[in-house]
Design a protein around this motif. Structure first.
Motif, PDB file in Angstrom:
ATOM      1  N   ASP A  67      36.530  25.014  43.816  1.00  9.23           N
ATOM      2  CA  ASP A  67      37.623  25.984  43.970  1.00  9.23           C
ATOM      3  C   ASP A  67      38.992  25.332  43.878  1.00  9.23           C
ATOM      4  O   ASP A  67      40.008  26.027  43.751  1.00  9.23           O
ATOM      5  CB  ASP A  67      37.529  26.695  45.321  1.00  9.23           C
ATOM      6  CG  ASP A  67      36.316  27.599  45.434  1.00  9.23           C
ATOM      7  OD1 ASP A  67      35.766  27.974  44.375  1.00  9.23           O
ATOM      8  OD2 ASP A  67      35.924  27.911  46.561  1.00  9.23           O
ATOM      9  N   GLY A  68      39.025  24.004  44.009  1.00  7.13           N
ATOM     10  CA  GLY A  68      40.304  23.306  43.998  1.00  7.13           C
ATOM     11  C   GLY A  68      40.968  23.192  45.353  1.00  7.13           C
ATOM     12  O   GLY A  68      42.127  22.808  45.452  1.00  7.13           O
ATOM     13  N   LEU A 151      40.590  42.664  42.190  1.00  9.95           N
ATOM     14  CA  LEU A 151      39.980  43.904  41.721  1.00  9.95           C
ATOM     15  C   LEU A 151      40.339  44.162  40.260  1.00  9.95           C
ATOM     16  O   LEU A 151      39.478  44.571  39.466  1.00  9.95           O
ATOM     17  CB  LEU A 151      40.429  45.075  42.595  1.00  9.95           C
ATOM     18  CG  LEU A 151      39.858  46.447  42.238  1.00  9.95           C
ATOM     19  CD1 LEU A 151      38.334  46.431  42.304  1.00  9.95           C
ATOM     20  CD2 LEU A 151      40.417  47.513  43.182  1.00  9.95           C
ATOM     21  N   VAL A 152      41.588  43.939  39.893  1.00 11.95           N
ATOM     22  CA  VAL A 152      41.977  44.086  38.483  1.00 11.95           C
ATOM     23  C   VAL A 152      41.124  43.169  37.614  1.00 11.95           C
ATOM     24  O   VAL A 152      40.608  43.570  36.562  1.00 11.95           O
ATOM     25  CB  VAL A 152      43.473  43.777  38.281  1.00 11.95           C
ATOM     26  CG1 VAL A 152      43.821  43.737  36.786  1.00 11.95           C
ATOM     27  CG2 VAL A 152      44.345  44.809  38.987  1.00 11.95           C
ATOM     28  N   ALA A 153      40.962  41.914  38.074  1.00 12.77           N
ATOM     29  CA  ALA A 153      40.165  40.954  37.314  1.00 12.77           C
ATOM     30  C   ALA A 153      38.710  41.398  37.214  1.00 12.77           C
ATOM     31  O   ALA A 153      38.073  41.259  36.167  1.00 12.77           O
ATOM     32  CB  ALA A 153      40.262  39.576  37.955  1.00 12.77           C
ATOM     33  N   GLU A 154      38.178  41.948  38.302  1.00 17.86           N
ATOM     34  CA  GLU A 154      36.793  42.421  38.296  1.00 17.86           C
ATOM     35  C   GLU A 154      36.614  43.593  37.344  1.00 17.86           C
ATOM     36  O   GLU A 154      35.647  43.653  36.572  1.00 17.86           O
ATOM     37  CB  GLU A 154      36.376  42.824  39.704  1.00 17.86           C
ATOM     38  CG  GLU A 154      34.942  43.315  39.805  1.00 17.86           C
ATOM     39  CD  GLU A 154      34.561  43.705  41.226  1.00 17.86           C
ATOM     40  OE1 GLU A 154      33.445  44.227  41.398  1.00 17.86           O
ATOM     41  OE2 GLU A 154      35.370  43.494  42.148  1.00 17.86           O
ATOM     42  N   VAL A 155      37.554  44.535  37.384  1.00 16.75           N
ATOM     43  CA  VAL A 155      37.466  45.727  36.533  1.00 16.75           C
ATOM     44  C   VAL A 155      37.606  45.355  35.054  1.00 16.75           C
ATOM     45  O   VAL A 155      37.142  46.083  34.173  1.00 16.75           O
ATOM     46  CB  VAL A 155      38.531  46.762  36.957  1.00 16.75           C
ATOM     47  CG1 VAL A 155      38.585  47.936  35.982  1.00 16.75           C
ATOM     48  CG2 VAL A 155      38.233  47.277  38.370  1.00 16.75           C
ATOM     49  N   LEU A 161      36.852  35.393  33.132  1.00 17.54           N
ATOM     50  CA  LEU A 161      38.268  35.641  33.391  1.00 17.54           C
ATOM     51  C   LEU A 161      38.506  35.845  34.884  1.00 17.54           C
ATOM     52  O   LEU A 161      39.455  35.289  35.457  1.00 17.54           O
ATOM     53  CB  LEU A 161      38.722  36.871  32.599  1.00 17.54           C
ATOM     54  CG  LEU A 161      40.205  37.217  32.599  1.00 17.54           C
ATOM     55  CD1 LEU A 161      41.041  36.041  32.110  1.00 17.54           C
ATOM     56  CD2 LEU A 161      40.455  38.448  31.726  1.00 17.54           C
ATOM     57  N   ARG A 162      37.649  36.600  35.524  1.00 23.87           N
ATOM     58  CA  ARG A 162      37.785  36.843  36.963  1.00 23.87           C
ATOM     59  C   ARG A 162      37.665  35.544  37.749  1.00 23.87           C
ATOM     60  O   ARG A 162      38.449  35.287  38.670  1.00 23.87           O
ATOM     61  CB  ARG A 162      36.727  37.840  37.424  1.00 23.87           C
ATOM     62  CG  ARG A 162      36.795  38.123  38.928  1.00 23.87           C
ATOM     63  CD  ARG A 162      35.837  39.243  39.306  1.00 23.87           C
ATOM     64  NE  ARG A 162      35.959  39.551  40.726  1.00 23.87           N
ATOM     65  CZ  ARG A 162      35.087  39.141  41.653  1.00 23.87           C
ATOM     66  NH1 ARG A 162      34.045  38.400  41.299  1.00 23.87           N
ATOM     67  NH2 ARG A 162      35.253  39.452  42.912  1.00 23.87           N
ATOM     68  N   ASP A 163      36.707  34.700  37.401  1.00 21.66           N
ATOM     69  CA  ASP A 163      36.526  33.437  38.117  1.00 21.66           C
ATOM     70  C   ASP A 163      37.757  32.547  37.984  1.00 21.66           C
ATOM     71  O   ASP A 163      38.207  31.936  38.955  1.00 21.66           O
ATOM     72  CB  ASP A 163      35.291  32.718  37.572  1.00 21.66           C
ATOM     73  CG  ASP A 163      35.024  31.408  38.299  1.00 21.66           C
ATOM     74  OD1 ASP A 163      34.737  31.455  39.509  1.00 21.66           O
ATOM     75  OD2 ASP A 163      35.103  30.338  37.667  1.00 21.66           O
ATOM     76  N   ALA A 164      38.321  32.480  36.790  1.00 17.10           N
ATOM     77  CA  ALA A 164      39.506  31.648  36.570  1.00 17.10           C
ATOM     78  C   ALA A 164      40.688  32.159  37.387  1.00 17.10           C
ATOM     79  O   ALA A 164      41.447  31.373  37.976  1.00 17.10           O
ATOM     80  CB  ALA A 164      39.859  31.632  35.083  1.00 17.10           C
ATOM     81  N   SER A 170      43.729  30.807  44.926  1.00 13.92           N
ATOM     82  CA  SER A 170      43.540  29.982  46.113  1.00 13.92           C
ATOM     83  C   SER A 170      44.724  29.050  46.332  1.00 13.92           C
ATOM     84  O   SER A 170      45.215  28.886  47.442  1.00 13.92           O
ATOM     85  CB  SER A 170      42.250  29.159  45.989  1.00 13.92           C
ATOM     86  OG  SER A 170      41.118  29.998  45.978  1.00 13.92           O
ATOM     87  N   HIS A 171      45.210  28.449  45.264  1.00 14.24           N
ATOM     88  CA  HIS A 171      46.346  27.542  45.384  1.00 14.24           C
ATOM     89  C   HIS A 171      47.605  28.297  45.808  1.00 14.24           C
ATOM     90  O   HIS A 171      48.385  27.810  46.633  1.00 14.24           O
ATOM     91  CB  HIS A 171      46.591  26.834  44.058  1.00 14.24           C
ATOM     92  CG  HIS A 171      45.493  25.899  43.671  1.00 14.24           C
ATOM     93  ND1 HIS A 171      45.350  24.661  44.240  1.00 14.24           N
ATOM     94  CD2 HIS A 171      44.467  26.030  42.794  1.00 14.24           C
ATOM     95  CE1 HIS A 171      44.293  24.055  43.715  1.00 14.24           C
ATOM     96  NE2 HIS A 171      43.740  24.869  42.850  1.00 14.24           N
TER      97      HIS A 171
END
Length: 228
Positions: A67-68, A151-155, A161-164, A170-171
């Motif tokens: 996750d960094g 949620l936007v990334a999930e949709v 893309l969502r994982d990135a 997190s940072h």
């Protein structure tokens, strides 16, 4: 390193979902700075604190490294990731500006009726904390903001893309917890609302533009923290 107290921060790890539970517990300690940025992480100390063996702690730290949020160095173990520098902050937003408008555009084309309703609900949500309670309200706002962007990334329908995007967030959350006064909940809510409306209309170009404008404004709101 002083072993952090989990009282009021995280619940003791549950045996049925041990690995995930330890991961979430350690992530909370890092995100709330109970383990400070740049601090050495004691595997044995955390195992005692969470009342588990060192094995799930090591597994959780490996995930947090991905996750960094922690770094591993030969012969010295794990340390938490330091706070962003100004240059790193700028690079993070450059990446967000590449990824998140694209996610918003994809969301406009992939969103179901339920997705559209949920996005608009999340965009309008307010922190469930009194306005005078600075830190707790900030933490609640940060959680709402993360939930909307995730949620936007999930949709968007793209798991990669969502994982990135989640890893980049997190940072930023570490940065915002250190500089809580840089957030402006009212502006953010209005900007989220414009993104949600564009997605609900199925307008990919408008959704991308709204996300780009929001991220540009958010970057401007955060920059003063680096001049203090």
């Amino acid at each position: 390193m002083t072993t952090p107290s989990v009282s009021g921060r995280v619940r003791p790890a549950q045996r049925l979902t041990l690995t995930d539970d330890v991961y979430e517990s350690l992530k909370t300690l890092i995100m709330e700075h109970a383990i400070a940025p740049g601090d050495r992480v004691s595997i044995d100390g955390l195992a005692r604190t969470l009342e588990v063996s060192p094995t799930p702690v090591r597994e959780a730290l490996a995930r947090l490294e991905s996750d960094g949020l922690v770094r591993k160095r030969a012969m010295s173990g794990y340390t938490t990731t330091p706070l962003l520098t100004r240059a790193e902050f700028e690079e993070l937003f450059e990446m967000r500006l590449l990824l998140e408008p694209a996610a918003a555009a994809r969301a406009a084309g992939h969103a179901t009726a339920d997705d559209r309703a949920l996005l608009q609900t999340e965009a309008a949500a307010q922190p469930a904390v009194e306005s005078g309670d600075g830190y707790r309200r900030h933490a609640a706002f940060t959680a709402l903001d993360a939930r909307f962007h995730d949620l936007v990334a999930e949709v968007s329908g793209s798991a990669l893309l969502r994982d990135a995007i989640i890893r980049l967030h997190s940072h930023l959350h570490l940065h915002r917890l250190y500089f809580p006064s840089t957030t402006q909940a009212g502006d953010t809510a209005a900007e989220h609302g414009r993104i949600a409306t564009a997605v609900a209309r199925g307008d990919a170009d408008a959704a991308a533009d709204a996300m780009h404008s929001h991220l540009t404004a958010a970057r401007t709101r955060h920059l003063p923290a680096f001049t203090r």
